[in-house]
Write an enzyme that holds these catalytic residues in place. Structure first.
Site, PDB file in Angstrom:
ATOM      1  N   CYS A 149       1.011  -1.292  -0.039  1.00 20.83           N
ATOM      2  CA  CYS A 149      -0.078   0.005   0.321  1.00 20.83           C
ATOM      3  C   CYS A 149       0.833   1.266  -0.081  1.00 20.83           C
ATOM      4  O   CYS A 149       0.299   2.474  -0.427  1.00 20.83           O
ATOM      5  CB  CYS A 149      -0.978  -0.130   1.214  1.00 20.83           C
ATOM      6  SG  CYS A 149      -0.239  -0.708   2.895  1.00 20.83           S
ATOM      7  N   HIS A 242      -1.653   6.954   3.264  1.00 25.86           N
ATOM      8  CA  HIS A 242      -0.268   6.846   3.332  1.00 25.86           C
ATOM      9  C   HIS A 242       0.419   7.929   2.700  1.00 25.86           C
ATOM     10  O   HIS A 242       0.221   8.180   1.166  1.00 25.86           O
ATOM     11  CB  HIS A 242       0.114   5.398   2.604  1.00 25.86           C
ATOM     12  CG  HIS A 242      -0.133   4.176   3.512  1.00 25.86           C
ATOM     13  ND1 HIS A 242      -0.584   4.176   4.822  1.00 25.86           N
ATOM     14  CD2 HIS A 242       0.257   2.927   3.275  1.00 25.86           C
ATOM     15  CE1 HIS A 242      -0.577   3.122   5.129  1.00 25.86           C
ATOM     16  NE2 HIS A 242      -0.314   2.226   4.414  1.00 25.86           N
TER      17      HIS A 242
HETATM   18  P1  NAP Z   1      -6.621  -7.459   9.334  1.00 27.99           P
HETATM   19  O1  NAP Z   1      -7.811  -6.332   9.673  1.00 27.99           O
HETATM   20  O2  NAP Z   1      -5.948  -8.234  10.175  1.00 27.99           O
HETATM   21  O3  NAP Z   1      -7.743  -8.892   8.524  1.00 27.99           O
HETATM   22  C1  NAP Z   1      -7.289  -9.996   8.303  1.00 27.99           C
HETATM   23  C2  NAP Z   1      -8.278 -10.946   7.666  1.00 27.99           C
HETATM   24  O4  NAP Z   1      -7.782 -12.229   7.500  1.00 27.99           O
HETATM   25  C3  NAP Z   1      -9.569 -11.261   8.725  1.00 27.99           C
HETATM   26  O5  NAP Z   1     -10.607 -11.274   8.049  1.00 27.99           O
HETATM   27  C4  NAP Z   1      -8.948 -12.384   9.641  1.00 27.99           C
HETATM   28  O6  NAP Z   1     -10.212 -13.367  10.028  1.00 27.99           O
HETATM   29  C5  NAP Z   1      -8.549 -13.111   8.469  1.00 27.99           C
HETATM   30  N1  NAP Z   1      -7.472 -14.449   9.063  1.00 27.99           N
HETATM   31  C6  NAP Z   1      -6.506 -14.044   9.900  1.00 27.99           C
HETATM   32  N2  NAP Z   1      -5.775 -14.846  10.331  1.00 27.99           N
HETATM   33  C7  NAP Z   1      -6.492 -15.997   9.455  1.00 27.99           C
HETATM   34  C8  NAP Z   1      -5.995 -17.566   9.597  1.00 27.99           C
HETATM   35  N3  NAP Z   1      -5.192 -18.060  10.127  1.00 27.99           N
HETATM   36  N4  NAP Z   1      -7.111 -18.173   8.542  1.00 27.99           N
HETATM   37  C9  NAP Z   1      -7.871 -17.691   7.939  1.00 27.99           C
HETATM   38  N5  NAP Z   1      -8.286 -16.378   7.965  1.00 27.99           N
HETATM   39  C10 NAP Z   1      -7.602 -15.546   8.609  1.00 27.99           C
HETATM   40  O7  NAP Z   1      -5.755  -7.337   8.020  1.00 27.99           O
HETATM   41  P2  NAP Z   1      -6.025  -6.414   6.668  1.00 27.99           P
HETATM   42  O8  NAP Z   1      -5.513  -4.928   7.155  1.00 27.99           O
HETATM   43  O9  NAP Z   1      -7.411  -6.528   6.297  1.00 27.99           O
HETATM   44  O10 NAP Z   1      -4.939  -6.829   5.742  1.00 27.99           O
HETATM   45  C11 NAP Z   1      -5.068  -8.353   5.009  1.00 27.99           C
HETATM   46  C12 NAP Z   1      -3.931  -8.304   3.984  1.00 27.99           C
HETATM   47  O11 NAP Z   1      -3.861  -7.303   3.023  1.00 27.99           O
HETATM   48  C13 NAP Z   1      -2.390  -8.593   4.581  1.00 27.99           C
HETATM   49  O12 NAP Z   1      -1.788  -9.520   3.856  1.00 27.99           O
HETATM   50  C14 NAP Z   1      -2.288  -7.037   4.482  1.00 27.99           C
HETATM   51  O13 NAP Z   1      -0.677  -6.934   4.112  1.00 27.99           O
HETATM   52  C15 NAP Z   1      -2.766  -6.507   2.970  1.00 27.99           C
HETATM   53  N6  NAP Z   1      -3.013  -5.206   2.845  1.00 27.99           N
HETATM   54  C16 NAP Z   1      -3.454  -4.695   3.769  1.00 27.99           C
HETATM   55  C17 NAP Z   1      -3.645  -3.099   3.584  1.00 27.99           C
HETATM   56  C18 NAP Z   1      -4.221  -2.271   4.554  1.00 27.99           C
HETATM   57  O14 NAP Z   1      -4.089  -0.801   4.319  1.00 27.99           O
HETATM   58  N7  NAP Z   1      -4.923  -2.582   5.716  1.00 27.99           N
HETATM   59  C19 NAP Z   1      -3.217  -2.445   2.399  1.00 27.99           C
HETATM   60  C20 NAP Z   1      -2.677  -3.304   1.373  1.00 27.99           C
HETATM   61  C21 NAP Z   1      -2.426  -4.906   1.765  1.00 27.99           C
HETATM   62  P3  NAP Z   1     -11.012 -13.151  11.426  1.00 27.99           P
HETATM   63  O15 NAP Z   1     -11.726 -11.950  11.498  1.00 27.99           O
HETATM   64  O16 NAP Z   1     -11.761 -14.262  11.467  1.00 27.99           O
HETATM   65  O17 NAP Z   1      -9.685 -13.387  12.385  1.00 27.99           O
END
Ligand code: NAP
Length: 345
Positions: A149, A242
């Site tokens: 991001c 960002h």
């Molecule tokens: P997040 O808020 O922590 O959400 C994580 C998601 O993955 C939740 O739905 C969670 O489900 C699920 N999850 C976690 N552990 C798991 C497991 N062991 N098995 C199955 N599902 C699991 O994270 P996020 O910010 O959305 O980021 C998600 C991905 O996108 C990451 O790889 C991150 O690097 C990438 N990303 C994020 C952003 C950003 O701005 N946030 C930008 C670009 C890329 P539960 O709710 O059931 O725990």
């Protein structure tokens, strides 16, 4: 227009919620499956998800029962917003089972047969899909990724400069929003009244991804652009958006007017999620600011300001993007629209 049924892996998270919001009234995609961890599986989405975006959970997804992250899912393609710890294995499983996987995770971004796409910059890199299928024995499915991001904020202005003058070297300092760490993310005790000078694993990604995105696709492979990037990444007390402070040396002679014009005239696409302006350059001395500019182009525009000649490098500028829209779900949706337009979905 045909509607494709989509599944969201990591549907309950920060990026998963953006997908739900952006796809609520999408003309080509309709959410039919949502998957997350065992903590959420078996519950209706409205119960499993701690909704953190303005407004309420979209009606069309409230009652979808969250499933484990395993095929089969009731959909034609999946968007993945899984943590990288589980993304690598899960995304391959889905691709092998025949699903196009459009991923936000870092797991496959730098694999040589996986496109790392910013739709406006390198749409031709989807040509890697054929090689990927052959390499990995995927019959119908494939994996396409979008960048880190923070990279999304500065790769577009660099692309504009690279096309016109060639980029030689770059120094970037990122000031990254709290939502970039997912939910609940950084402890409030660490980020309130503070600037946090470390984001685990971030600087190496920020130093290599732009070269792949700006690379050349020929003979079934990407030749990375040959500039170097030096990055320092900070978490700052901003909710979304960002910001990147950039200094750049160019290979060819340039003028300030030419640099600004290269950025301003970089074309957007004609897809549903395309903003009117891909890159907006502001002359206002106090902009861009995350709170005021992150929603430009519904969060899909990159806003650049403070473009000046630099005392040490050729130019400096500040670039801003919305990390969960252009930096994550919005870019993934745009990539899916691109893949549909090219007949790959
Ligand atoms: P997040 O808020 O922590 O959400 C994580 C998601 O993955 C939740 O739905 C969670 O489900 C699920 N999850 C976690 N552990 C798991 C497991 N062991 N098995 C199955 N599902 C699991 O994270 P996020 O910010 O959305 O980021 C998600 C991905 O996108 C990451 O790889 C991150 O690097 C990438 N990303 C994020 C952003 C950003 O701005 N946030 C930008 C670009 C890329 P539960 O709710 O059931 O725990």
């Amino acid at each position: 227009m045909r509607k494709y049924r989509v599944g969201i892996l990591g549907a309950t998270g920060t990026v998963g919620q953006r997908f739900a919001q952006l796809l609520e009234n999408h003309p080509q995609f309709e959410i039919t499956a949502m998957a997350a961890s065992d903590r959420s599986a078996g519950k209706p989405y409205s119960e499993a998800c701690a909704w953190k975006l303005p407004g309420t959970i979209p009606e069309n997804v409230r009652d979808i029962i969250v499933t484990p992250i395993e095929p089969p899912l009731d959909c034609d393609l999946v968007f993945s917003s899984l943590p990288s710890s589980v993304a690598r294995e899960t995304e391959e499983t889905f691709a092998r089972a025949g699903y196009p996987v459009i991923s936000n995770s870092s797991s496959y971004r730098m694999d040589e047969d996986v496109p790392l796409l910013i739709a406006e910059i390198n749409p031709d890199h989807v040509g890697l899909i054929e090689k990927q299928r052959a390499n990995r024995g995927f019959a119908k499915g494939f994996i396409v990724t979008n960048p880190n991001c923070a990279v999304v904020s500065f790769a577009p202005p660099l692309a504009a400069l690279h096309r016109k003058y060639g980029v030689e070297e770059v120094i970037v300092t990122t000031m990254q929003a709290i939502s970039g760490a997912g939910y609940p993310g950084v402890a409030s005790m660490d980020i309130m009244d503070n600037v946090f000078p470390y984001i685990a694993g971030e600087e190496p990604k920020v130093e290599i991804e732009a070269q792949k995105i700006l690379g050349t696709f020929a003979n079934g492979a990407i030749e990375n652009a040959d500039f170097t990037v030096s990055a320092q990444c900070f978490r700052v007390n901003v909710l979304d958006g960002h910001t990147a402070s950039v200094r750049v040396n160019l290979k060819e002679n340039s003028t300030l007017e030419g640099v600004v014009e290269a950025m301003r005239s970089f074309p957007s696409l004609d897809l549903h999620s395309s903003p009117k302006n891909f890159i907006e350059v502001t002359d206002e001395p106090t902009r861009p600011q995350p709170r005021l500019d992150r929603d430009n182009g519904d969060g899909m525009t990159i806003t650049v300001g403070r473009v000046f000649p630099d005392n040490i490098y050729d130019y400096r500028f500040v670039a801003l993007s919305h990390n969960t829209v252009r930096g994550a779900a919005g870019s993934a949706v745009l990539n899916a629209e691109l893949l549909v337009s090219k007949g790959l979905i």
